[in-house]
Design a protein around this motif. Structure first.
Motif, PDB file in Angstrom:
ATOM      1  N   ASP A   1       0.824  -1.211   0.000  1.00 51.73           N
ATOM      2  CA  ASP A   1       0.000   0.000   0.000  1.00 51.73           C
ATOM      3  C   ASP A   1       0.855   1.257   0.000  1.00 51.73           C
ATOM      4  O   ASP A   1       0.472   2.281  -0.581  1.00 51.73           O
ATOM      5  CB  ASP A   1      -0.943  -0.008   1.207  1.00 51.73           C
ATOM      6  CG  ASP A   1      -2.115  -0.964   1.023  1.00 51.73           C
ATOM      7  OD1 ASP A   1      -2.480  -1.224  -0.134  1.00 51.73           O
ATOM      8  OD2 ASP A   1      -2.665  -1.439   2.039  1.00 51.73           O
ATOM      9  N   SER A   2       1.995   1.202   0.661  1.00 50.94           N
ATOM     10  CA  SER A   2       2.892   2.366   0.673  1.00 50.94           C
ATOM     11  C   SER A   2       3.420   2.648  -0.727  1.00 50.94           C
ATOM     12  O   SER A   2       3.417   3.794  -1.196  1.00 50.94           O
ATOM     13  CB  SER A   2       4.061   2.122   1.635  1.00 50.94           C
ATOM     14  OG  SER A   2       3.603   1.988   2.962  1.00 50.94           O
ATOM     15  N   VAL A   3       3.865   1.605  -1.418  1.00 50.70           N
ATOM     16  CA  VAL A   3       4.393   1.768  -2.774  1.00 50.70           C
ATOM     17  C   VAL A   3       3.276   2.148  -3.741  1.00 50.70           C
ATOM     18  O   VAL A   3       3.468   2.950  -4.659  1.00 50.70           O
ATOM     19  CB  VAL A   3       5.097   0.480  -3.233  1.00 50.70           C
ATOM     20  CG1 VAL A   3       5.597   0.614  -4.668  1.00 50.70           C
ATOM     21  CG2 VAL A   3       6.258   0.153  -2.298  1.00 50.70           C
ATOM     22  N   ALA A   4       2.082   1.599  -3.523  1.00 57.27           N
ATOM     23  CA  ALA A   4       0.934   1.864  -4.411  1.00 57.27           C
ATOM     24  C   ALA A   4       0.260   3.191  -4.119  1.00 57.27           C
ATOM     25  O   ALA A   4      -0.666   3.591  -4.828  1.00 57.27           O
ATOM     26  CB  ALA A   4      -0.082   0.729  -4.282  1.00 57.27           C
ATOM     27  N   ASN A   5       0.703   3.876  -3.055  1.00 57.88           N
ATOM     28  CA  ASN A   5       0.093   5.151  -2.647  1.00 57.88           C
ATOM     29  C   ASN A   5      -1.415   4.971  -2.410  1.00 57.88           C
ATOM     30  O   ASN A   5      -2.246   5.730  -2.919  1.00 57.88           O
ATOM     31  CB  ASN A   5       0.342   6.234  -3.702  1.00 57.88           C
ATOM     32  CG  ASN A   5       0.023   7.631  -3.181  1.00 57.88           C
ATOM     33  OD1 ASN A   5       0.047   7.863  -1.972  1.00 57.88           O
ATOM     34  ND2 ASN A   5      -0.282   8.550  -4.081  1.00 57.88           N
TER      35      ASN A   5
ATOM     36  N   GLN B   1      12.832  -2.580  -6.872  1.00 57.12           N
ATOM     37  CA  GLN B   1      13.601  -1.801  -5.899  1.00 57.12           C
ATOM     38  C   GLN B   1      14.228  -2.709  -4.835  1.00 57.12           C
ATOM     39  O   GLN B   1      15.391  -2.512  -4.446  1.00 57.12           O
ATOM     40  CB  GLN B   1      12.704  -0.751  -5.239  1.00 57.12           C
ATOM     41  CG  GLN B   1      12.213   0.293  -6.228  1.00 57.12           C
ATOM     42  CD  GLN B   1      11.433   1.405  -5.545  1.00 57.12           C
ATOM     43  OE1 GLN B   1      11.896   2.006  -4.592  1.00 57.12           O
ATOM     44  NE2 GLN B   1      10.234   1.680  -6.052  1.00 57.12           N
ATOM     45  N   LEU B   2      13.465  -3.697  -4.379  1.00 59.14           N
ATOM     46  CA  LEU B   2      14.004  -4.609  -3.377  1.00 59.14           C
ATOM     47  C   LEU B   2      15.179  -5.416  -3.933  1.00 59.14           C
ATOM     48  O   LEU B   2      16.206  -5.584  -3.271  1.00 59.14           O
ATOM     49  CB  LEU B   2      12.904  -5.566  -2.889  1.00 59.14           C
ATOM     50  CG  LEU B   2      11.772  -4.963  -2.050  1.00 59.14           C
ATOM     51  CD1 LEU B   2      10.758  -6.049  -1.688  1.00 59.14           C
ATOM     52  CD2 LEU B   2      12.313  -4.316  -0.782  1.00 59.14           C
ATOM     53  N   LEU B   3      15.034  -5.897  -5.150  1.00 58.87           N
ATOM     54  CA  LEU B   3      16.080  -6.738  -5.728  1.00 58.87           C
ATOM     55  C   LEU B   3      17.348  -5.933  -6.003  1.00 58.87           C
ATOM     56  O   LEU B   3      18.466  -6.447  -5.859  1.00 58.87           O
ATOM     57  CB  LEU B   3      15.574  -7.395  -7.013  1.00 58.87           C
ATOM     58  CG  LEU B   3      14.401  -8.385  -6.816  1.00 58.87           C
ATOM     59  CD1 LEU B   3      13.997  -8.995  -8.149  1.00 58.87           C
ATOM     60  CD2 LEU B   3      14.757  -9.480  -5.816  1.00 58.87           C
TER      61      LEU B   3
ATOM     62  N   ALA C   1      14.398   0.552   3.539  1.00 52.41           N
ATOM     63  CA  ALA C   1      15.010   1.538   2.657  1.00 52.41           C
ATOM     64  C   ALA C   1      14.044   1.944   1.544  1.00 52.41           C
ATOM     65  O   ALA C   1      13.971   3.118   1.157  1.00 52.41           O
ATOM     66  CB  ALA C   1      16.295   0.981   2.057  1.00 52.41           C
ATOM     67  N   THR C   2      13.298   0.976   1.046  1.00 47.27           N
ATOM     68  CA  THR C   2      12.314   1.274  -0.003  1.00 47.27           C
ATOM     69  C   THR C   2      11.165   2.103   0.552  1.00 47.27           C
ATOM     70  O   THR C   2      10.740   3.095  -0.059  1.00 47.27           O
ATOM     71  CB  THR C   2      11.770  -0.036  -0.614  1.00 47.27           C
ATOM     72  OG1 THR C   2      12.863  -0.781  -1.166  1.00 47.27           O
ATOM     73  CG2 THR C   2      10.752   0.246  -1.699  1.00 47.27           C
ATOM     74  N   LEU C   3      10.660   1.718   1.713  1.00 44.65           N
ATOM     75  CA  LEU C   3       9.539   2.445   2.317  1.00 44.65           C
ATOM     76  C   LEU C   3       9.921   3.876   2.649  1.00 44.65           C
ATOM     77  O   LEU C   3       9.056   4.770   2.666  1.00 44.65           O
ATOM     78  CB  LEU C   3       9.061   1.721   3.580  1.00 44.65           C
ATOM     79  CG  LEU C   3       8.348   0.374   3.377  1.00 44.65           C
ATOM     80  CD1 LEU C   3       7.917  -0.211   4.710  1.00 44.65           C
ATOM     81  CD2 LEU C   3       7.146   0.535   2.462  1.00 44.65           C
ATOM     82  N   ALA C   4      11.209   4.105   2.952  1.00 38.65           N
ATOM     83  CA  ALA C   4      11.648   5.457   3.301  1.00 38.65           C
ATOM     84  C   ALA C   4      11.372   6.439   2.165  1.00 38.65           C
ATOM     85  O   ALA C   4      11.185   7.635   2.389  1.00 38.65           O
ATOM     86  CB  ALA C   4      13.136   5.448   3.639  1.00 38.65           C
TER      87      ALA C   4
END
Length: 551
Positions: free
Chosen positions: A146-150, A377-379, A443-446
């Motif tokens: 949900d964070s990445v999908a806004n 991004q994670l990879l 790091a991605t969520l930041a």
């Protein structure tokens, strides 16, 4: 961000006040020096439970206070929702009294722990090794997507509708249960109502019936005494009226001799007239007394029915029985009214369900679009930390129920190496791999959140060498967007910090105390060298420390 932390009388800490800066801060210290105490103090500011055992001196109160610069994080609405005074420099304070009671304050205003937890959730995130397990929880995996999908706005609308749906559903259940109860009782209630209606209570006068019964039950006694009364009044020679007439004649003969005699005669005459009237009324009453067995039976029957109903319903009057009759009549109509209300509520629920499904589909669609973005991004990050062949897969399943975050049920699957089947994280990822995955996620969520501060508590557990070096760079890059702390035992990570704090412990004959200090350049070189070689610091360790610090 956290700008100042003050701790008094907490665990091994007597008193300390330590300012913090933005960027990447390192915290090191030997095992048992008190790093966990710092986290425990920050946990109090997050609204975690406190206990009397936290006090160093059991006779004094404990105070933990944190200053947070929140100017750029647009938290005014949250403060308003929590009914707290907003200040750009927000001060959170927890106090544990010697009695064991705990108090919390935000900008000097008292606050309950639930509100404090809600506020601290957007101020600071403390990630410990134990919390890596939350990555295995569906709710956290959904939060990442949900964070990445806004999805924040859509999710808020969905949850508001879900709250309405659940509230209305609960009300519908209550109404249905009430209706079922009425239906269950309806046959008995109908019998009671019919019984009361047949009694024709509105035409009954209990007092009048009881008086009539009294009269009809005593007809012979009444007739006997009325007849005797007539004979006393009118019997020839010895009747009261006959004797009174003789008295009247006797006085009449002398009434002309004196006014006193005349007055006496008039009084006797008046009594005679009154007694004659009494005799006539007694005679009339005697004629009115009728023996009527049928009427007696009717009155006895009505009264018996009345007494039976009063006993059954445990009341003492006709008015109370009428009230019960009205109540039973209302219940009969209520069941019909409830059925109409149930239909209306169900229509409202169906309408909300359509809205919920639409919102859930929007959430699901956005999540599925976010998956490849998140995976990429994670990879990229995992490649940096020695996991070049790691792959993820999100399995989506649609639920028929409305869940807290929509109707998606997801499962995050992971494979660390080529040719390996996907499996659940907890089954296929090692402790070191879990630490690196969690760092990649944080790091991605930041990039997608405005969280001011994050603290990594030994997230580097299970890694070393080049991987640790890369993890340090990742946290350093995160610190460009937020304040980052890392509690670490690895020199590769410690050297990446903008500032370096050391936790240490001192003892004397009576007590042991923990404290923390900001290391200057030379002290920092020594600390990292000690992390490299142990207590016996070698010259090569010193040179290596300088290299790591790029000095």
């Amino acid at each position: 961000m956290l700008t100042l932390l003050t701790i008094k009388n907490f665990a091994l800490i007597e008193s300390l006040e330590i300012p913090f800066s933005k960027g990447f801060s390192i915290i090191t210290g030997e095992t048992g020096a008190g790093k966990s105490i710092l986290l425990g103090a920050l946990g109090l500011l997050q609204g975690k439970r406190a206990d009397l055992g936290s006090l160093k001196d059991k006779k004094e109160k404990c105070i933990v206070e944190g200053h947070f610069d929140v100017k750029q994080y647009h938290l005014e609405n949250l403060f308003e929702m929590l009914e707290l005074d907003y200040q750009d420099l927000t001060i959170i304070r927890r106090e544990i009294l010697a009695s064991g009671k705990s108090r919390a304050f935000v900008n000097d205003s008292p606050v309950n722990l639930n509100d404090l937890q809600e506020l601290s959730r957007v101020l600071i995130d403390i990630h410990s090794q134990a919390q890596t397990g939350e990555l295995q929880e569906q709710a956290y995996q959904m939060h990442i997507l949900d964070s990445v999908a806004n999805n924040n706005s859509t999710l808020a609308k969905y949850q508001e509708k879900l709250k309405q749906y659940k509230k209305l559903g609960k009300y519908l259940q209550e109404i249905q249960e009430q209706k079922a109860s009425l239906i269950k009782e309806s046959d008995y209630n109908s019998f009671l109502l019919q019984e009361l209606e047949q009694a024709d209570l509105h035409t009954l006068d209990q007092a009048d019936l009881e008086q009539s019964l009294q009269s009809l039950n005593n007809v012979e006694v009444v007739l006997e005494n009325l007849g005797y009364s007539i004979s006393i009044l009118e019997q020839d020679q010895i009747g009261v009226i006959s004797n009174l007439r003789e008295l009247k004649n006797a006085i009449g003969k002398i009434s002309s001799l004196s006014k006193s005699y005349q007055d006496l005669w008039e009084r006797i005459n008046s009594v005679e007239i009154e007694l004659a009237d009494v005799a006539a009324e007694v005679e009339q009453l005697s004629h009115n007394v009728v023996q009527d067995p049928e009427q007696l039976a009717i009155i006895q029957g009505r009264l018996q029915l009345l007494y039976t109903l009063q006993k059954k319903h445990m009341v003492n009057s006709v008015q109370e029985l009428i009230a019960i009759e009205n109540d039973l009549s209302n219940k009969a109509f209520l069941a019909e009214d409830l059925e109409s209300e149930i239909v209306l509520i169900q229509e409202k629920l169906d309408a909300i369900a359509i809205e919920l499904t639409t919102l859930a589909e929007q959430l699901s669609g956005a999540r599925k679009k976010a998956v490849p973005v998140l995976e990429a991004q994670l990879l990229d990050i995992l490649k940096l930390v020695g996991m070049p062949n790691a792959t993820f897969k999100f399995d989506f399943h649609w639920s028929d129920s409305y869940l807290l975050n929509g109707q998606d049920q997801i499962q995050l699957l992971f494979s660390a190496n080529k040719g390996m089947d996907f499996g659940l994280l907890k089954k296929v990822a090692s402790g070191g791999e879990m630490s690196r995955i969690m760092l990649a996620i944080k790091a991605t969520l930041a990039k997608y959140s405005s969280l001011p501060t994050i603290i990594f508590d030994e997230i580097d557990t299970g890694v070393s060498g080049e991987v640790a070096d890369k993890m340090g760079y990742i946290m350093f890059n995160m610190s460009k967007h937020m304040q980052v702390f890392s509690i670490t035992h690895l020199p590769q990570i410690a050297a990446k910090g903008n500032q370096h704090y050391k936790v240490f412990k001192t003892s004397n004959a009576s007590t042991t105390t923990s404290s923390i200090t900001l290391l200057e350049k030379e002290d920092r070189i020594l600390e990292i060298a000690q992390m490299l070689s142990g207590k016996d610091i070698t010259s090569s360790a010193l040179e290596h420390a300088k290299e790591l610090l790029q000095l």
